[in-house]
Design a protein around this motif. Sequence first.
Motif, PDB file in Angstrom:
ATOM      1  N   ALA A  63       0.940  -1.292   0.023  1.00  0.00           N
ATOM      2  CA  ALA A  63      -0.137  -0.019   0.022  1.00  0.00           C
ATOM      3  C   ALA A  63       0.852   1.294   0.080  1.00  0.00           C
ATOM      4  O   ALA A  63       0.513   2.180  -0.880  1.00  0.00           O
ATOM      5  CB  ALA A  63      -1.013   0.030   1.128  1.00  0.00           C
ATOM      6  N   GLU A  64       1.894   1.224   0.821  1.00  0.00           N
ATOM      7  CA  GLU A  64       2.793   2.292   0.793  1.00  0.00           C
ATOM      8  C   GLU A  64       3.600   2.728  -0.593  1.00  0.00           C
ATOM      9  O   GLU A  64       3.574   3.736  -1.118  1.00  0.00           O
ATOM     10  CB  GLU A  64       3.875   2.102   1.827  1.00  0.00           C
ATOM     11  CG  GLU A  64       4.808   3.185   2.012  1.00  0.00           C
ATOM     12  CD  GLU A  64       6.059   2.984   2.976  1.00  0.00           C
ATOM     13  OE1 GLU A  64       6.931   3.736   2.908  1.00  0.00           O
ATOM     14  OE2 GLU A  64       5.771   2.346   4.069  1.00  0.00           O
ATOM     15  N   ARG A  68       2.949   5.937  -2.784  1.00  0.00           N
ATOM     16  CA  ARG A  68       4.105   6.725  -3.314  1.00  0.00           C
ATOM     17  C   ARG A  68       4.269   6.717  -4.787  1.00  0.00           C
ATOM     18  O   ARG A  68       4.359   7.838  -5.353  1.00  0.00           O
ATOM     19  CB  ARG A  68       5.335   6.149  -2.845  1.00  0.00           C
ATOM     20  CG  ARG A  68       6.798   6.995  -3.073  1.00  0.00           C
ATOM     21  CD  ARG A  68       7.890   6.144  -2.514  1.00  0.00           C
ATOM     22  NE  ARG A  68       7.838   5.779  -1.262  1.00  0.00           N
ATOM     23  CZ  ARG A  68       8.135   4.350  -0.812  1.00  0.00           C
ATOM     24  NH1 ARG A  68       8.744   3.453  -1.653  1.00  0.00           N
ATOM     25  NH2 ARG A  68       8.071   4.059   0.253  1.00  0.00           N
ATOM     26  N   GLU A  69       3.765   5.785  -5.322  1.00  0.00           N
ATOM     27  CA  GLU A  69       3.790   5.710  -7.102  1.00  0.00           C
ATOM     28  C   GLU A  69       2.657   6.485  -7.600  1.00  0.00           C
ATOM     29  O   GLU A  69       2.552   7.370  -8.219  1.00  0.00           O
ATOM     30  CB  GLU A  69       3.506   4.378  -7.513  1.00  0.00           C
ATOM     31  CG  GLU A  69       4.778   3.485  -7.536  1.00  0.00           C
ATOM     32  CD  GLU A  69       4.505   2.091  -7.889  1.00  0.00           C
ATOM     33  OE1 GLU A  69       3.398   1.759  -8.193  1.00  0.00           O
ATOM     34  OE2 GLU A  69       5.343   1.293  -8.049  1.00  0.00           O
ATOM     35  N   ALA A  70       1.460   6.465  -6.740  1.00  0.00           N
ATOM     36  CA  ALA A  70       0.316   7.536  -7.007  1.00  0.00           C
ATOM     37  C   ALA A  70       0.742   8.723  -7.013  1.00  0.00           C
ATOM     38  O   ALA A  70       0.417   9.742  -7.781  1.00  0.00           O
ATOM     39  CB  ALA A  70      -0.877   7.126  -6.277  1.00  0.00           C
ATOM     40  N   ALA A  71       1.481   9.115  -5.781  1.00  0.00           N
ATOM     41  CA  ALA A  71       1.769  10.674  -5.364  1.00  0.00           C
ATOM     42  C   ALA A  71       2.885  11.005  -6.569  1.00  0.00           C
ATOM     43  O   ALA A  71       2.687  12.079  -7.086  1.00  0.00           O
ATOM     44  CB  ALA A  71       2.585  10.679  -3.972  1.00  0.00           C
ATOM     45  N   ILE A  82       3.982  14.356 -11.397  1.00  0.00           N
ATOM     46  CA  ILE A  82       4.371  14.292 -12.884  1.00  0.00           C
ATOM     47  C   ILE A  82       3.292  14.851 -13.551  1.00  0.00           C
ATOM     48  O   ILE A  82       3.531  15.711 -14.318  1.00  0.00           O
ATOM     49  CB  ILE A  82       4.768  12.858 -13.196  1.00  0.00           C
ATOM     50  CG1 ILE A  82       6.154  12.380 -12.757  1.00  0.00           C
ATOM     51  CG2 ILE A  82       4.722  12.875 -14.920  1.00  0.00           C
ATOM     52  CD1 ILE A  82       6.394  11.107 -12.960  1.00  0.00           C
ATOM     53  N   ALA A  83       2.123  14.620 -13.341  1.00  0.00           N
ATOM     54  CA  ALA A  83       0.996  15.165 -13.880  1.00  0.00           C
ATOM     55  C   ALA A  83       0.823  16.686 -13.847  1.00  0.00           C
ATOM     56  O   ALA A  83       0.652  17.318 -14.616  1.00  0.00           O
ATOM     57  CB  ALA A  83      -0.305  14.562 -13.566  1.00  0.00           C
ATOM     58  N   ARG A  84       1.050  17.156 -12.599  1.00  0.00           N
ATOM     59  CA  ARG A  84       0.967  18.611 -12.312  1.00  0.00           C
ATOM     60  C   ARG A  84       2.073  19.383 -12.912  1.00  0.00           C
ATOM     61  O   ARG A  84       2.036  20.475 -13.444  1.00  0.00           O
ATOM     62  CB  ARG A  84       0.886  18.693 -10.601  1.00  0.00           C
ATOM     63  CG  ARG A  84      -0.344  18.516 -10.081  1.00  0.00           C
ATOM     64  CD  ARG A  84      -0.428  19.109  -8.723  1.00  0.00           C
ATOM     65  NE  ARG A  84       0.920  18.861  -7.842  1.00  0.00           N
ATOM     66  CZ  ARG A  84       1.074  17.763  -6.930  1.00  0.00           C
ATOM     67  NH1 ARG A  84       0.049  16.936  -6.965  1.00  0.00           N
ATOM     68  NH2 ARG A  84       2.168  17.550  -6.287  1.00  0.00           N
TER      69      ARG A  84
END
Length: 126
Positions: free
Chosen positions: A87-88, A92-95, A100-102
């Motif tokens: 989950a961590e 972290r990958e989602a963050a 990157i998207a921002r």
Amino acid sequence: MRNTRDNELVDRRGAAANAKAALLQAYRAAKIAAEPTQQARQAERQAIAAAREERRAERERVKIEERERMQAEAAAREAAITAAARAEVEAREAADRDRIARVIEDEAARKAERDRRYANRKARQA
């Protein structure tokens, strides 16, 4: 005199043989008399041995159950640790993906603003 000495030897031998036979007979009689109590003691010993074996088997069963419970708890803890780590990593990958998207959006916004300013400047010069 010689004859009397031989008689004494013969008498002693006979007495010794009689004594030995009497001891053997007394031993056999005592063995027969003690047989019921000996059987009772033997049965008691067997009962004690069976109870001891039963207690040992119970201790072994409890020990095995405890070991299995500890292994199950360890496996559950390991699974929980693995799930938490997964989950961590996913968080972290989602963050990272969001960051990157921002950054890409900000870069696109800056480029669009630069292009707009360039177009305005060209429009003013023309």
